[in-house]
Design a protein around this motif. Structure first.
Motif, PDB file in Angstrom:
ATOM      1  N   ILE A  84       6.793  -0.629   2.151  1.00 41.34           N
ATOM      2  CA  ILE A  84       5.480  -0.762   2.949  1.00 41.34           C
ATOM      3  C   ILE A  84       5.531  -0.983   4.404  1.00 41.34           C
ATOM      4  CG2 ILE A  84       3.404  -2.419   3.288  1.00 41.34           C
ATOM      5  CD1 ILE A  84       3.580  -3.141   0.195  1.00 41.34           C
ATOM      6  N   ASN A  85       6.644  -1.786   4.798  1.00 37.08           N
ATOM      7  CA  ASN A  85       6.873  -1.886   6.206  1.00 37.08           C
ATOM      8  C   ASN A  85       7.809  -0.615   6.814  1.00 37.08           C
ATOM      9  OD1 ASN A  85       5.268  -4.254   6.832  1.00 37.08           O
ATOM     10  ND2 ASN A  85       6.649  -5.557   5.245  1.00 37.08           N
ATOM     11  N   GLN A  86       8.449  -0.232   6.199  1.00 42.95           N
ATOM     12  CA  GLN A  86       9.252   0.845   6.699  1.00 42.95           C
ATOM     13  C   GLN A  86       8.936   2.277   6.532  1.00 42.95           C
ATOM     14  OE1 GLN A  86      13.194  -0.274   5.589  1.00 42.95           O
ATOM     15  NE2 GLN A  86      12.996  -2.336   6.289  1.00 42.95           N
ATOM     16  N   GLN A  87       8.617   2.429   5.584  1.00 41.85           N
ATOM     17  CA  GLN A  87       8.187   3.630   4.851  1.00 41.85           C
ATOM     18  C   GLN A  87       7.165   3.957   3.754  1.00 41.85           C
ATOM     19  OE1 GLN A  87      11.706   6.118   3.758  1.00 41.85           O
ATOM     20  NE2 GLN A  87      11.115   7.966   4.353  1.00 41.85           N
ATOM     21  N   PRO A  88       5.890   3.375   4.187  1.00 38.55           N
ATOM     22  CA  PRO A  88       4.854   3.465   3.156  1.00 38.55           C
ATOM     23  C   PRO A  88       4.409   4.860   2.854  1.00 38.55           C
ATOM     24  CG  PRO A  88       3.985   2.976   5.449  1.00 38.55           C
ATOM     25  CD  PRO A  88       5.256   3.127   5.356  1.00 38.55           C
ATOM     26  N   ARG A  89       3.900   4.977   1.529  1.00 33.26           N
ATOM     27  CA  ARG A  89       3.232   6.537   1.186  1.00 33.26           C
ATOM     28  C   ARG A  89       2.195   6.509   2.044  1.00 33.26           C
ATOM     29  NH1 ARG A  89       2.806   6.907  -3.891  1.00 33.26           N
ATOM     30  NH2 ARG A  89       4.696   5.485  -3.965  1.00 33.26           N
ATOM     31  N   ILE A  90       1.680   7.868   2.251  1.00 32.41           N
ATOM     32  CA  ILE A  90       0.445   8.265   3.106  1.00 32.41           C
ATOM     33  C   ILE A  90      -0.717   7.409   2.984  1.00 32.41           C
ATOM     34  CG2 ILE A  90      -0.916  10.256   3.536  1.00 32.41           C
ATOM     35  CD1 ILE A  90       1.925  10.551   4.572  1.00 32.41           C
ATOM     36  N   GLY A  91      -1.016   7.059   1.676  1.00 30.83           N
ATOM     37  CA  GLY A  91      -2.355   6.408   1.423  1.00 30.83           C
ATOM     38  C   GLY A  91      -2.264   4.946   2.026  1.00 30.83           C
ATOM     39  N   PHE A  92      -1.220   4.077   1.976  1.00 30.59           N
ATOM     40  CA  PHE A  92      -0.724   2.900   2.604  1.00 30.59           C
ATOM     41  C   PHE A  92      -0.923   3.158   4.197  1.00 30.59           C
ATOM     42  CE2 PHE A  92       1.234   1.106  -1.393  1.00 30.59           C
ATOM     43  CZ  PHE A  92      -0.220   0.440  -1.792  1.00 30.59           C
ATOM     44  N   LYS A  93      -0.404   4.161   4.467  1.00 24.29           N
ATOM     45  CA  LYS A  93      -0.113   4.223   5.974  1.00 24.29           C
ATOM     46  C   LYS A  93      -1.679   4.466   6.590  1.00 24.29           C
ATOM     47  CE  LYS A  93       2.365   7.008   9.540  1.00 24.29           C
ATOM     48  NZ  LYS A  93       2.344   5.826  10.369  1.00 24.29           N
ATOM     49  N   ALA A  94      -2.414   5.104   6.010  1.00 20.68           N
ATOM     50  CA  ALA A  94      -3.955   5.139   6.229  1.00 20.68           C
ATOM     51  C   ALA A  94      -4.666   4.055   6.491  1.00 20.68           C
ATOM     52  CB  ALA A  94      -4.749   6.306   5.500  1.00 20.68           C
ATOM     53  N   ILE A  95      -4.191   3.169   5.751  1.00 20.33           N
ATOM     54  CA  ILE A  95      -4.749   1.779   6.034  1.00 20.33           C
ATOM     55  C   ILE A  95      -4.022   0.904   6.863  1.00 20.33           C
ATOM     56  CG2 ILE A  95      -5.212  -0.317   4.665  1.00 20.33           C
ATOM     57  CD1 ILE A  95      -5.646   0.984   1.960  1.00 20.33           C
TER      58      ILE A  95
ATOM     59  N   ASP B 167      -2.214   1.802   9.284  1.00 20.78           N
ATOM     60  CA  ASP B 167      -2.465   2.342  11.004  1.00 20.78           C
ATOM     61  C   ASP B 167      -3.685   1.414  11.492  1.00 20.78           C
ATOM     62  OD1 ASP B 167      -0.042   3.400  10.486  1.00 20.78           O
ATOM     63  OD2 ASP B 167      -0.890   5.717  10.562  1.00 20.78           O
ATOM     64  N   GLN B 168      -4.640   1.207  10.505  1.00 23.14           N
ATOM     65  CA  GLN B 168      -5.930   0.464  11.286  1.00 23.14           C
ATOM     66  C   GLN B 168      -5.781  -0.766  11.687  1.00 23.14           C
ATOM     67  OE1 GLN B 168      -8.253   2.734  12.012  1.00 23.14           O
ATOM     68  NE2 GLN B 168      -6.710   4.223  10.753  1.00 23.14           N
ATOM     69  N   LEU B 169      -4.524  -1.504  11.195  1.00 22.10           N
ATOM     70  CA  LEU B 169      -4.492  -2.943  11.562  1.00 22.10           C
ATOM     71  C   LEU B 169      -3.440  -3.293  12.761  1.00 22.10           C
ATOM     72  CD1 LEU B 169      -3.243  -3.548   7.779  1.00 22.10           C
ATOM     73  CD2 LEU B 169      -5.560  -3.538   8.706  1.00 22.10           C
ATOM     74  N   ASN B 170      -3.763  -4.520  13.257  1.00 19.19           N
ATOM     75  CA  ASN B 170      -2.727  -4.668  14.387  1.00 19.19           C
ATOM     76  C   ASN B 170      -1.943  -5.891  13.485  1.00 19.19           C
ATOM     77  OD1 ASN B 170      -2.230  -5.116  16.933  1.00 19.19           O
ATOM     78  ND2 ASN B 170      -3.651  -6.900  17.332  1.00 19.19           N
TER      79      ASN B 170
ATOM     80  N   LEU C 221       3.874  -6.655   7.291  1.00 19.28           N
ATOM     81  CA  LEU C 221       3.113  -7.102   6.539  1.00 19.28           C
ATOM     82  C   LEU C 221       3.865  -8.034   5.556  1.00 19.28           C
ATOM     83  CD1 LEU C 221       1.046  -5.063   7.482  1.00 19.28           C
ATOM     84  CD2 LEU C 221       0.497  -4.731   5.063  1.00 19.28           C
ATOM     85  N   THR C 222       3.247  -9.247   4.924  1.00 21.79           N
ATOM     86  CA  THR C 222       3.859 -10.011   4.065  1.00 21.79           C
ATOM     87  C   THR C 222       3.110  -9.834   2.700  1.00 21.79           C
ATOM     88  OG1 THR C 222       2.122 -11.845   4.544  1.00 21.79           O
ATOM     89  CG2 THR C 222       4.439 -11.772   5.715  1.00 21.79           C
ATOM     90  N   ILE C 223       3.452 -10.223   1.507  1.00 22.48           N
ATOM     91  CA  ILE C 223       2.937 -10.270   0.477  1.00 22.48           C
ATOM     92  C   ILE C 223       1.435 -10.906   0.426  1.00 22.48           C
ATOM     93  CG2 ILE C 223       2.567 -11.565  -1.741  1.00 22.48           C
ATOM     94  CD1 ILE C 223       4.080  -9.108  -2.337  1.00 22.48           C
ATOM     95  N   THR C 224       1.272 -11.850   1.327  1.00 25.26           N
ATOM     96  CA  THR C 224      -0.080 -12.484   1.577  1.00 25.26           C
ATOM     97  C   THR C 224      -1.220 -11.353   2.357  1.00 25.26           C
ATOM     98  OG1 THR C 224       0.804 -14.578   1.962  1.00 25.26           O
ATOM     99  CG2 THR C 224      -1.361 -14.356   2.736  1.00 25.26           C
ATOM    100  N   ASP C 225      -0.477 -10.559   3.281  1.00 24.27           N
ATOM    101  CA  ASP C 225      -1.162  -9.645   4.039  1.00 24.27           C
ATOM    102  C   ASP C 225      -1.603  -8.371   2.764  1.00 24.27           C
ATOM    103  OD1 ASP C 225      -1.019 -10.813   6.598  1.00 24.27           O
ATOM    104  OD2 ASP C 225       0.921  -9.704   6.820  1.00 24.27           O
ATOM    105  N   VAL C 226      -0.707  -8.205   1.921  1.00 22.57           N
ATOM    106  CA  VAL C 226      -0.939  -7.348   0.741  1.00 22.57           C
ATOM    107  C   VAL C 226      -2.100  -7.785  -0.004  1.00 22.57           C
ATOM    108  CG1 VAL C 226      -0.053  -6.249  -1.074  1.00 22.57           C
ATOM    109  CG2 VAL C 226       1.393  -6.057   0.934  1.00 22.57           C
TER     110      VAL C 226
END
Length: 562
Positions: free
Chosen positions: A250-261, A263-266, A270-275
């Protein structure tokens, strides 16, 4: 809140582990409290290895499942990947379907409509399979209780492979394979996998059959980690390994769908809590507000521009969901008061117009106010449907079994379940559920508990300790972030309420001659007078970091004060 301090391990055991690992007593104690007693245990805990994942063929029926899928591919059959509409189900469908499609084209996905079809395998889904020439259905995160529906499919010449993690009944569906580590006759070494985790074991088995290694499947672990977090399964054993490497993806090479989400975050990492609190609600919102297929589309998309569009749609669903669950929670709280049920052992509320997609969230919200087993009902077709949520330590699934005479259908876990019943049975069920809970719940379970690892001094809170605690992650059930208690601490004069309506508590404290340390208590603004009274107080907290203008400092993440 009741504060419970975990028993301290024997000092001799602490000394031995501290010496073996070359850590201080505090770290050794925290490890022992997590069942880590040897150097080898610590090595597995701090350095999880993919090679330590269990052989998938240890799971009952796995060999049969792989054989049937390979047979379907060899015969050119159409395969339908079917899953529940929540995070666990949609990630599992995305995982298995995208893996199969990587080498076989005749694969489609199906997510049941929450409102038309309800939870689990549906007759409509089976009819869809028949109408479109599918001869094999792989059901994920559901199906272990779908006895009649699997028989219905068999009559139509459609085979089922079930990948589930819910508690099965004594009779299993007549499927080709039932993969469920909770089967009594399954000797798989770890039975706490989520539905997506069982799906991963299936592709691990398929991969090994095709000469692939676990390294070839790491790409899919972002989905598994998301499901592990969202489904609140223990982050122990195999789940810890899957979550650890899934977070890296998730943090290094997320799939495109996760990346689209993302990229909007500051957020940098991400931790499990963020997920759990950022990604999972958005994926869930699709099935809650519109249709779970939107989530599958996002999670399997390979074009970034298209993924951004899907993510924007899902963001809208999530915004709508927030408004709905807030409004329904307020209505439910009024209903409890009007019915004079504030002192009961349970909360059971019903309104025919409540949105079915958010009643599970509303149940959780009600527990924040009235800490007790809770069910929220709404109308679903000609029946009532409910989501059940429980309090720590109480098995709501068992309680529902005690009400089975009034229920049409139910399934779930210790802490979360779903059910349907006829409207005329609502009051009988409500009365029986209150009776069962009253007779079986231990009184202390009706007060929220904070479990404290150990008492600590503020002097013990150092950057070195923080660096070590970070390595305890990923955190979750079975491995919660360490919780400490500090006694007789005092406000330095900077305490104040912050945020909208001063809802949060900001403090700066010392303990005898210790250095000053800041802290934040979310939704604890009402405790400000206790801090500013100039009297010493005790605090329960986890250790956190605060970054401000490029400077990182330790802070207390408050849980309660007395």
């Amino acid at each position: 809140m009741r504060w419970t301090i975990k028993p301290k391990p024997k000092q001799e055991d602490i000394d031995v582990l501290a010496n073996e690992l070359q850590v201080d007593d505090l770290v050794a104690q925290l490890l022992l409290q997590r069942g880590i007693a040897t150097f080898e245990d610590a090595k597995k805990f701090f350095r999880p290895q993919l090679s330590e994942l269990h052989d998938p063929f240890l799971m009952k029926d796995m060999d049969v499942a792989v054989k049937r899928i390979e047979e379907a591919i060899g015969n050119g059959e159409n395969i339908l990947v079917f899953g529940d509409y929540d995070v666990d189900g949609t990630t599992a469908v995305a995982l298995v379907s995208s893996y199969l499609r990587s080498y076989y084209p005749n694969v489609a996905t199906y997510i049941p409509d929450r409102y038309e079809e309800g939870y689990g395998v549906s007759y409509k889904g089976i009819d869809f399979a028949e109408d479109n020439g599918f001869t094999l259905i792989i059901a994920l995160d559901c199906g272990v209780k779908a006895i009649e529906k699997v028989a219905y499919a068999k009559d139509k010449g459609i085979d089922f492979i079930i990948c589930d993690h819910h508690r099965p009944s004594t009779i299993l569906p007549n499927a080709i394979a039932v993969l469920d580590p909770k089967r009594q006759d399954c000797s798989y070494p770890y039975d706490e996998l989520c539905g997506c985790g069982v799906g991963f074991k299936l592709i691990q088995a398929l991969g090994s059959h095709r000469g692939e290694t676990i390294d070839d499947l790491v790409y899919y672990l972002d989905l598994v980690a998301t499901a592990i977090g969202a489904d609140i399964v223990p982050i122990t054993g195999e789940n810890r390994i899957l979550a650890f490497y899934g977070l890296q993806v998730i943090n290094q090479q997320p799939r495109i769908g996760f990346k689209a989400i993302i990229d909007q975050l500051n957020k940098k990492e991400l931790t499990i809590t963020d997920v759990v609190f950022i990604i999972a609600p958005r994926i869930n919102a699709a099935g809650r507000m519109k249709h779970g297929q939107y989530a599958v589309n996002l999670l399997t998309e390979t074009n970034m521009a298209q993924a951004v569009k899907f993510a924007a749609e899902i963001e809208t669903f999530n915004t709508d969901r927030k408004g709905l669950d807030k409004a329904i929670t307020e209505e439910a709280l009024v209903q409890i008061k009007e019915n004079d049920e504030e002192e009961g052992f349970t909360s059971v509320v019903y309104n025919a117009s409540w949105h079915k997609g958010v009643i599970g969230i509303v149940a959780s919200r009600l527990i924040e106010t009235y800490y007790r087993p809770t069910l929220v009902f709404t109308k679903s077709g000609n029946k009532l449907a409910a989501s059940a949520r429980s309090v720590k330590g109480f098995d709501v699934y068992n309680a529902l079994e005690g009400c089975a005479d009034y229920i049409e259908q139910f399934g779930g876990h210790k802490y979360a379940a779903g059910l349907t019943l006829l409207e005329e049975q609502y009051h009988n069920f409500k009365h029986q559920f209150e009776k069962v809970v009253k007779e079986t719940i231990e009184p202390q379970l009706l007060t929220p508990e904070i479990t404290i690892d150990t008492i600590i001094t503020l002097q013990d809170l150092t950057p070195k300790l923080m660096r070590i605690l970070k390595q305890f992650a990923p955190f979750g059930p079975g491995n919660m972030s360490p919780v400490f208690m500090a006694e007789n601490i005092k406000d330095t004069g900077y305490a104040k309420g912050v945020g909208a309506n001063a809802a949060h508590l900001k403090i700066s404290v010392v303990q005898q001659d210790s250095y000053k340390i800041d802290g934040i208590g979310f939704n604890m603004g009402d405790k400000l007078p206790m801090v500013t009274s100039r009297k010493p107080f005790n605090a329960v907290f986890s250790l956190d970091e605060n970054e401000w203008q490029g400077t990182v400092s330790l802070q207390l993440k408050l849980k309660d004060i007395k």
